[in-house]
Design an enzyme around this catalytic site. Structure first.
Site, PDB file in Angstrom:
ATOM      1  N   ASP A  52       0.810  -1.221   0.000  1.00  0.00           N
ATOM      2  CA  ASP A  52       0.000   0.000   0.000  1.00  0.00           C
ATOM      3  C   ASP A  52       0.844   1.272   0.000  1.00  0.00           C
ATOM      4  O   ASP A  52       0.462   2.284  -0.599  1.00  0.00           O
ATOM      5  CB  ASP A  52      -0.952   0.011   1.209  1.00  0.00           C
ATOM      6  CG  ASP A  52      -2.204  -0.821   0.936  1.00  0.00           C
ATOM      7  OD1 ASP A  52      -2.220  -1.560  -0.074  1.00  0.00           O
ATOM      8  OD2 ASP A  52      -3.167  -0.724   1.726  1.00  0.00           O
ATOM      9  N   ASN A  94      -4.706  -2.048  -4.295  1.00  0.00           N
ATOM     10  CA  ASN A  94      -5.948  -2.136  -3.517  1.00  0.00           C
ATOM     11  C   ASN A  94      -5.856  -1.220  -2.301  1.00  0.00           C
ATOM     12  O   ASN A  94      -6.393  -1.508  -1.243  1.00  0.00           O
ATOM     13  CB  ASN A  94      -6.197  -3.588  -3.088  1.00  0.00           C
ATOM     14  CG  ASN A  94      -7.648  -3.827  -2.684  1.00  0.00           C
ATOM     15  OD1 ASN A  94      -8.489  -2.940  -2.814  1.00  0.00           O
ATOM     16  ND2 ASN A  94      -7.935  -5.005  -2.164  1.00  0.00           N
ATOM     17  N   ASP A 329     -10.811  -2.199  11.882  1.00  0.00           N
ATOM     18  CA  ASP A 329      -9.813  -3.157  11.397  1.00  0.00           C
ATOM     19  C   ASP A 329      -9.405  -4.133  12.495  1.00  0.00           C
ATOM     20  O   ASP A 329      -9.380  -5.348  12.294  1.00  0.00           O
ATOM     21  CB  ASP A 329      -8.582  -2.426  10.858  1.00  0.00           C
ATOM     22  CG  ASP A 329      -8.870  -1.800   9.499  1.00  0.00           C
ATOM     23  OD1 ASP A 329      -9.954  -2.065   8.945  1.00  0.00           O
ATOM     24  OD2 ASP A 329      -8.021  -1.044   9.004  1.00  0.00           O
ATOM     25  N   GLU A 357     -11.102  -4.672   1.859  1.00  0.00           N
ATOM     26  CA  GLU A 357     -10.372  -5.459   0.861  1.00  0.00           C
ATOM     27  C   GLU A 357     -11.235  -6.586   0.291  1.00  0.00           C
ATOM     28  O   GLU A 357     -11.078  -7.002  -0.842  1.00  0.00           O
ATOM     29  CB  GLU A 357      -9.092  -6.031   1.476  1.00  0.00           C
ATOM     30  CG  GLU A 357      -7.943  -5.027   1.572  1.00  0.00           C
ATOM     31  CD  GLU A 357      -8.055  -4.056   2.733  1.00  0.00           C
ATOM     32  OE1 GLU A 357      -9.163  -3.891   3.302  1.00  0.00           O
ATOM     33  OE2 GLU A 357      -7.023  -3.434   3.065  1.00  0.00           O
ATOM     34  N   HIS A 404      -5.079  -9.107   3.537  1.00  0.00           N
ATOM     35  CA  HIS A 404      -4.021  -9.276   4.547  1.00  0.00           C
ATOM     36  C   HIS A 404      -4.571  -9.578   5.924  1.00  0.00           C
ATOM     37  O   HIS A 404      -4.043 -10.425   6.653  1.00  0.00           O
ATOM     38  CB  HIS A 404      -3.162  -8.007   4.586  1.00  0.00           C
ATOM     39  CG  HIS A 404      -3.933  -6.730   4.804  1.00  0.00           C
ATOM     40  ND1 HIS A 404      -3.522  -5.735   5.640  1.00  0.00           N
ATOM     41  CD2 HIS A 404      -5.120  -6.288   4.301  1.00  0.00           C
ATOM     42  CE1 HIS A 404      -4.386  -4.751   5.627  1.00  0.00           C
ATOM     43  NE2 HIS A 404      -5.368  -5.056   4.824  1.00  0.00           N
ATOM     44  N   ARG A 405      -5.657  -8.920   6.300  1.00  0.00           N
ATOM     45  CA  ARG A 405      -6.167  -9.128   7.669  1.00  0.00           C
ATOM     46  C   ARG A 405      -6.838 -10.498   7.825  1.00  0.00           C
ATOM     47  O   ARG A 405      -6.793 -11.093   8.896  1.00  0.00           O
ATOM     48  CB  ARG A 405      -7.122  -8.004   8.076  1.00  0.00           C
ATOM     49  CG  ARG A 405      -6.432  -6.667   8.098  1.00  0.00           C
ATOM     50  CD  ARG A 405      -7.077  -5.623   8.971  1.00  0.00           C
ATOM     51  NE  ARG A 405      -6.406  -4.356   8.709  1.00  0.00           N
ATOM     52  CZ  ARG A 405      -5.190  -4.041   9.142  1.00  0.00           C
ATOM     53  NH1 ARG A 405      -4.513  -4.887   9.888  1.00  0.00           N
ATOM     54  NH2 ARG A 405      -4.637  -2.893   8.814  1.00  0.00           N
ATOM     55  N   LYS A 430       0.347  -6.508   1.964  1.00  0.00           N
ATOM     56  CA  LYS A 430      -0.356  -5.217   1.848  1.00  0.00           C
ATOM     57  C   LYS A 430       0.056  -4.277   2.970  1.00  0.00           C
ATOM     58  O   LYS A 430       0.201  -3.070   2.759  1.00  0.00           O
ATOM     59  CB  LYS A 430      -1.867  -5.459   1.872  1.00  0.00           C
ATOM     60  CG  LYS A 430      -2.670  -4.222   1.518  1.00  0.00           C
ATOM     61  CD  LYS A 430      -4.129  -4.581   1.293  1.00  0.00           C
ATOM     62  CE  LYS A 430      -4.867  -3.472   0.548  1.00  0.00           C
ATOM     63  NZ  LYS A 430      -5.096  -2.285   1.335  1.00  0.00           N
TER      64      LYS A 430
END
Ligand code: DC
Length: 677
Positions: A52, A94, A329, A357, A404-405, A430
Site C-alpha cells: 500500500d 488495492n 480493522d 479489501e 491481509h487481515r 499489503k
C-alpha cells in the site's frame, strides 16, 4: 515470504518474546501525501514498507515528487501545491488510503491548474465504492469521470488551468460508508482554501471510524493546517492554510498490526509476556483501543509510552458484546479471539467491513465456521459461538480473499489444538510483509507437533536439491545436515586435528567433537556462516567432503551434533536432508523419503555438474567411485546408509526434479488432515 500457495501452521501452544512493529499504514500514506503536497522536503522515519505504501510512493514519483533514501529514512520533496506534471495514469493496487485522497487532491489541483489524471487499481478496488467522495467533489466544480461503473474506480479527474472551485458554501460529504471520504477531503481541500477565505466541510449521516479522522487532523496539524472541528459534523479549514513540512516525521508502529500480537499474548503468553514495540498508550491511532477490548476478554496488558506487554489472563477468554465502530480493522482480531471465549460473542456496528479489501463480514463468517464455530452473520454484526473446547475444533483450510487481515487473523486460529492451512500467505504484504516471520519468532508449538519431512539417499541422488525445493514450496525450514558435518570437518581440518587419511586417534576425536558441540554456525539467506566467515564455497571442496565422511564416522561427533540438528525443528515445519535424519534424529518425522537412483544415472549427473564447473571427469571412474562409496556407506558400523523402516522409496533415475518435488508434495498432502470444506 515467497508467494507460496499456502502455509500450514501446526497447533500452537505458547508465545513469548518481542516484536518490533512495522510502521502504521494509515499514518504512512497520509504523511507521504502531505509531504508530497508541501513545499520543501520531509524526512520520514520508520515508514511502512508494504504494497500500500509502495503504490503511494510510486504515484508521488510519477507526479514529480522527489523520493530519496537517506539511511533508513526516506526524504520526500514536495510539490508545494503546484502540479509538476499535468497528465498521469496511476495504478494504486488495492490501497484505499492512496485511491481516495489522491483522487481528491488531483481533482482539486486539475480543476485549478489544468490536467488529466487517471486513477485505477486491482479488480477489487474497482468494486470499492467512492461515489460519496466523487459527488462531494463534483458539487464544488471538479470534473470526475468514472471510466467503468459509475461510483467506482477507475476514475479520470481533469480540468483546465485557471478554473475556480465553489467553496463558499459548506461542502457536504457522507460519513456513514467510509471515513476515508472525509479524510480525503480534509487532506485535499486546503489546496482550495484561499488566503482570503477558508472553507467548511459538513458530514451527512453518522460519521463512522472517527479515530481515523483524528489521525488525519493530527497529521494535518503537523503539516501546518489547523482544522477546527465542531463535534463530528463540521470541519473548518481556515483561510490562508498552506501545507508546511515539519522537516521530519516519525511514523508510529501500526496499531492494527499490533492487534495480532496482543491477541497472541492473550492466547499464548502463559509464562513470559509478548512485548510489542512501536505503539503505546499515547498512540494517535484509534486501533490502540483494541487494547481495551482485549482486556475485556481477559488479556493482561501493561502499556508504556511506545511499548505494550501482554500476557494471558482469563482462560478461556471472556465472551464480549461490543460496538466495534471505532476499531473496524482491529475488531477482526476480536472475531478470532472469540473462538477461545467462554460463550458467544457479538461484534456490532461493523457494516464497513463489507467495503474493505473483501466483504469481511461474510468472509469471516465462512472461515470461522470451517474451524468449528457457529457464526450468525447479520447486515452489520457477527455473533460467534466458539467450537467446543474439548473436541469441537477442526483442521481447516482458511481462504484469505487477497485480504491481509483475513490471513493474519487466520494464523491466530491455531491455538485450538488443530493445524490450520492459510492460503496465499503472501497477501499480508499489503501492510505487513514479514508477518509470518514475526509470528514464527514468537509463537511456540510442542516440538512433536512441528512436522518434519526427512529426505535421505545415497550420494549424488539429488536429495539436497529435492529437499530445498520441497522446503521452499511449503515455506518450511531446511536442514542440510551434510553441511553441518562439513562445517565440523572444516574446523577440524583448520585446527590440524585430521592429519593423514585414517580415523583420528581418541584424543583428536574428542577434540573434534568438542569443537562440533560449539560451532558458531548460522544459516542465512541460502548462505552458511561460521562466526563472521561465509563458508558455503569452502564447504563444497572435495577435501572437506572427504574429511566430513571421516568425522561423520565418529560416534562422539554424531552425538555432539545431535542437539544442534534437533534445534532446526521450528515453525512452521522442517525438511531435513541427510543420513539418519529419519532413523535417528527425527524418528517421529511425519514423512520419510528415501531417494535412490542407479549408480549410472548418478554418475551422469555428477559428470554434468563437474563439466558445468569447467572440471574434467570420466563417467566410468565416477560411477566406480559412487559404487564403492555406496558400499562403504551402507556397510559402515556408524550411521550406515539405509532407508528408515517407514520410508517411502523414490527412484528418481528417470524423472525430472520437478516430478520428484510433485511426487513428494503429493505424498505429503495425503498425510495432511485437511479436506476442503
Ligand atoms: O551430503 P554431504 O556430502 O554434504 O555429506 C557430507 C558427509 O557427511 C558425507 O560423508 C555424509 C555425512 N553425513 C552423515 O554422516 N550424516 C548426515 N546426517 C549427513 C551427512
Amino acid at each position: 515470504m515467497l508467494p507460496i500457495p499456502f502455509v500450514d501452521l501446526p497447533p500452537l501452544a505458547r508465545a513469548a518474546g518481542t516484536v518490533v512493529l512495522p510502521g502504521s499504514k494509515s499514518i504512512s500514506n497520509r504523511v507521504l501525501l502531505l509531504a508530497g503536497l508541501s513545499a520543501g522536503t520531509t524526512l520520514v522515519h520508520d515508514l511502512l514498507d508494504s504494497d500500500d505504501t509502495r503504490v503511494m510512493l510510486n504515484a508521488l514519483q510519477t507526479l514529480g515528487c522527489g523520493v530519496e533514501r537517506e539511511g533508513a529514512a526516506l526524504r520526500v520533496s514536495g510539490l508545494g501545491g503546484r502540479l509538476a506534471v499535468h497528465e498521469a495514469d496511476l495504478f494504486l493496487g488495492n490501497a484505499g488510503t492512496a485511491m481516495r485522497p489522491l483522487a481528491a487532491a488531483l481533482a482539486v489541483l486539475a480543476a485549478q491548474q489544468g490536467g488529466r489524471f487517471v486513477l485505477r487499481g486491482v479488480p477489487r478496488m474497482h468494486e470499492r465504492p467512492i461515489a460519496d467522495l466523487v459527488d462531494a467533489l463534483r458539487r464544488i466544480g471538479c470534473q470526475i469521470d468514472a471510466l467503468g461503473q459509475e461510483g467506482y474506480p477507475p476514475l479520470a479527474v481533469q480540468g483546465t488551468a485557471g478554473g475556480q472551485l465553489s467553496t463558499t458554501q459548506a461542502i457536504r460529504v457522507r460519513g456513514d460508508v467510509s471515513s476515508q471520504f472525509l479524510t480525503a477531503l480534509l487532506l485535499a481541500l486546503p489546496l482550495a482554501a484561499s488566503d482570503a477565505a477558508g472553507l467548511v466541510i459538513e458530514v451527512e449521516g453518522e460519521l463512522i471510524s472517527k479515530p481515523y479522522v483524528e489521525i488525519t487532523l493530527a497529521l494535518l496539524a503537523r503539516f501546518g493546517i489547523l482544522v477546527q472541528r465542531d463535534g463530528w459534523q463540521r470541519f473548518t479549514v481556515p483561510a490562508g492554510s498552506h501545507y508546511r513540512s515539519p522537516g521530519e516525521v516519525h511514523v508510529e508502529g501500526d496499531a492494527s498490526s499490533a492487534s495480532y500480537f496482543i491477541a497472541l499474548g492473550a492466547l499464548g503468553a502463559t509464562e513470559a509476556p509478548v512485548c510489542i514495540e512501536g505503539v503505546g498508550e499515547h498512540s494517535i491511532q484509534g486501533d490502540i483501543r483494541f487494547v481495551d477490548a482485549a482486556q475485556a476478554m481477559g488479556a493482561v496488558v501493561r502499556s508504556q509510552a511506545n511499548r505494550l506487554e501482554v500476557q494471558r489472563g482469563a482462560w478461556p477468554l471472556k465472551a464480549i458484546d461490543l460496538d466495534c465502530n471505532a476499531i473496524p480493522d482491529a475488531a477482526m482480531t476480536l472475531a478470532v479471539m472469540a473462538l477461545y471465549a467462554d460463550g458467544p460473542s457479538t461484534l456490532r456496528n461493523i457494516a464497513s467491513w463489507r467495503v474493505k479489501e473483501t466483504d469481511r463480514l461474510s468472509a469471516m463468517a465462512i472461515e470461522l465456521r470451517k474451524l468449528g464455530a457457529r457464526v450468525d452473520e447479520a447486515p452489520d454484526s457477527l455473533r460467534i459461538v466458539p467450537p467446543a473446547q474439548s473436541d469441537g475444533w477442526r483442521p481447516a483450510v482458511m481462504h484469505t480473499y487477497d485480504d491481509h487481515r483475513m490471513a493474519m487473523c487466520a494464523s491466530l486460529a491455531s491455538f485450538g489444538g488443530q493445524p490450520v492451512r492459510i492460503e496465499d500467505p503472501a497477501c499480508v504484504g499489503k501492510t505487513y510483509p514479514d508477518y509470518f516471520e514475526a509470528l514464527f519468532a514468537l509463537a511456540q508449538a510442542d516440538p512433536h507437533q512441528i512436522p518434519v519431512i526427512t529426505i535421505d539417499g545415497p550420494t549424488a541422488s539429488g536429495k539436497g536439491t529435492l529437499a530445498a525445493a520441497v522446503a521452499e514450496r511449503l515455506g518450511y525450514r531446511l536442514l542440510d545436515s551434510g553441511s553441518i558435518y562439513r562445517v565440523a570437518a572444516l574446523t577440524a581440518l583448520r585446527a590440524g586435528l585430521l592429519p593423514g587419511q585414517g580415523a583420528p586417534d581418541a584424543e583428536a576425536a574428542a577434540a573434534i567433537a568438542a569443537r562440533a558441540a560449539a560451532l558458531p554456525l548460522r544459516f542465512a539467506g541460502g548462505q552458511i556462516w561460521l562466526g563472521d566467515e561465509e563458508v558455503s564455497e569452502a564447504l563444497r571442496e572435495e577435501a572437506v567432503g572427504l574429511a566430513a565422511s571421516r568425522v561423520a564416522a565418529l560416534p562422539a561427533v554424531r552425538q555432539a551434533l545431535h542437539a544442534l540438528q534437533l534445534s532446526f525443528r521450528g515453525l512452521p515445519g522442517l525438511v531435513a536432508d541427510g543420513r539418519d535424519m529419519g532413523s535417528v534424529v527425527f524418528p517421529d518425522a511425519a514423512l520419510k523419503i528415501y531417494l535412490t537412483a542407479t549408480a549410472g544415472q548418478r554418475a551422469l549427473r555428477r559428470h554434468r555438474q563437474l563439466m558445468s564447473k569447467g572440471l574434467s571427469a570420466n563417467i566410468d571412474s565416477l560411477r566406480a567411485d559412487l559404487e564403492s562409496r555406496d558400499l562403504r556407506d551402507s556397510s559402515r558400523p556408524v550411521a550406515p546408509l539405509k532407508p528408515a523402516e517407514d520410508a517411502l522409496l523414490l527412484d528418481n533415475s528417470a524423472v525430472t526434479i520437478e516430478q520428484s518435488v510433485a511426487w513428494v508434495l503429493d505424498a505429503w498432502e495425503r498425510r495432511r488432515p485437511f479436506t476442503e470444506a
